[in-house]
Design an enzyme around this catalytic site. Structure first.
Site, PDB file in Angstrom:
ATOM      1  N   ILE A 180      11.679  80.972 108.355  1.00  0.00           N
ATOM      2  CA  ILE A 180      10.996  82.204 107.980  1.00  0.00           C
ATOM      3  C   ILE A 180      10.171  82.646 109.180  1.00  0.00           C
ATOM      4  CG2 ILE A 180       9.355  83.282 106.398  1.00  0.00           C
ATOM      5  CD1 ILE A 180      10.053  81.039 104.400  1.00  0.00           C
ATOM      6  N   HIS A 181      10.504  83.798 109.729  1.00  0.00           N
ATOM      7  CA  HIS A 181       9.843  84.254 110.965  1.00  0.00           C
ATOM      8  C   HIS A 181       8.811  85.333 110.656  1.00  0.00           C
ATOM      9  CE1 HIS A 181       9.542  84.889 115.277  1.00  0.00           C
ATOM     10  NE2 HIS A 181       9.634  86.204 115.065  1.00  0.00           N
ATOM     11  N   PRO A 182       7.615  85.266 111.238  1.00  0.00           N
ATOM     12  CA  PRO A 182       7.106  84.247 112.160  1.00  0.00           C
ATOM     13  C   PRO A 182       6.143  83.307 111.422  1.00  0.00           C
ATOM     14  CG  PRO A 182       5.818  86.248 112.378  1.00  0.00           C
ATOM     15  CD  PRO A 182       6.758  86.460 111.212  1.00  0.00           C
TER      16      PRO A 182
END
Length: 206
Positions: A180-182
């Site tokens: 899962i960014h960021p």
């Protein structure tokens, strides 16, 4: 300074409860001492995690075995914990040193990386100590034996990974997971540098 149990004031030797000679902690199997009708839970047990949630869970499981016809015992392996210092340290499973003792260095692969949390970027906080390490067996698709995280919110992050490790998480499965960014947790699924390789684990960018 090493913590030591204060069991000497309980006169446990009078009833035959076995005590470890140096730690003064109680020796027990599944919380049952050397005297079958005497049980012990929590920090007083020899070589068991000194953590409140561990004592609570062990006590509940013991009560269910004694009075609820349960056979479930406490699993003291892979218990997650966190040191809530300003830069948190969270871990689950074996340390690198303990893994070496148990399995031998040649049977292990250690992945590691430094990283820079996004929230450190704007205020330009020092992220030189933010670090991740996964200690893996060389067998079973590199089963993860220990996971260590130094950084913000380490406790919140390590809790979820501890459930995965309980389920037999491997490095292969971890690397197949989309991050899962960021987030800081994303840095764990991006691990790919081994200590054995000699490659610099210092962060170079996204």
């Amino acid at each position: 300074m090493r913590r030591q149990a204060q069991t000497q004031y309980l006169n446990l030797e009078k009833v035959g409860v076995d005590i470890h000679s140096s730690s003064h902690k109680i020796l027990a199997l599944n919380e049952q001492t050397s005297v079958p009708h005497i049980y012990a839970i929590g920090d007083v047990l020899h070589e068991k995690p000194e953590l409140t949630p561990v004592a609570i869970k062990a006590g509940r499981l013991l009560a269910h075995r004694l009075f609820g016809n349960s056979a479930e015992t406490m699993d003291y392996e892979n218990v997650a914990t966190t040191v809530f210092t300003p830069l948190e340290y969270g871990c689950v499973g074996l340390s690198e040193e303990k893994a070496f003792e148990r399995y031998g260095e040649n049977n292990l692969e250690v992945y590691h990386a430094f990283y820079k949390p996004l929230e450190y970027s704007v205020p330009q906080e020092d992220s030189s100590q933010c670090y991740i390490k996964a200690v893996c067996s060389k067998n079973d698709e590199e089963k993860i034996l220990g996971l260590h995280l130094l950084g913000p919110n380490a406790g919140e992050i390590i809790q979820g990974f501890s459930a995965a490790i309980k389920c037999g998480l491997t490095m292969k499965k971890l690397q197949q997971t989309v991050g899962i960014h960021p987030t800081v947790a994303e840095e764990i699924v991006k691990l790919n540098i081994t200590k054995r390789s000699g490659v610099d684990p210092v962060v170079t960018g996204c």
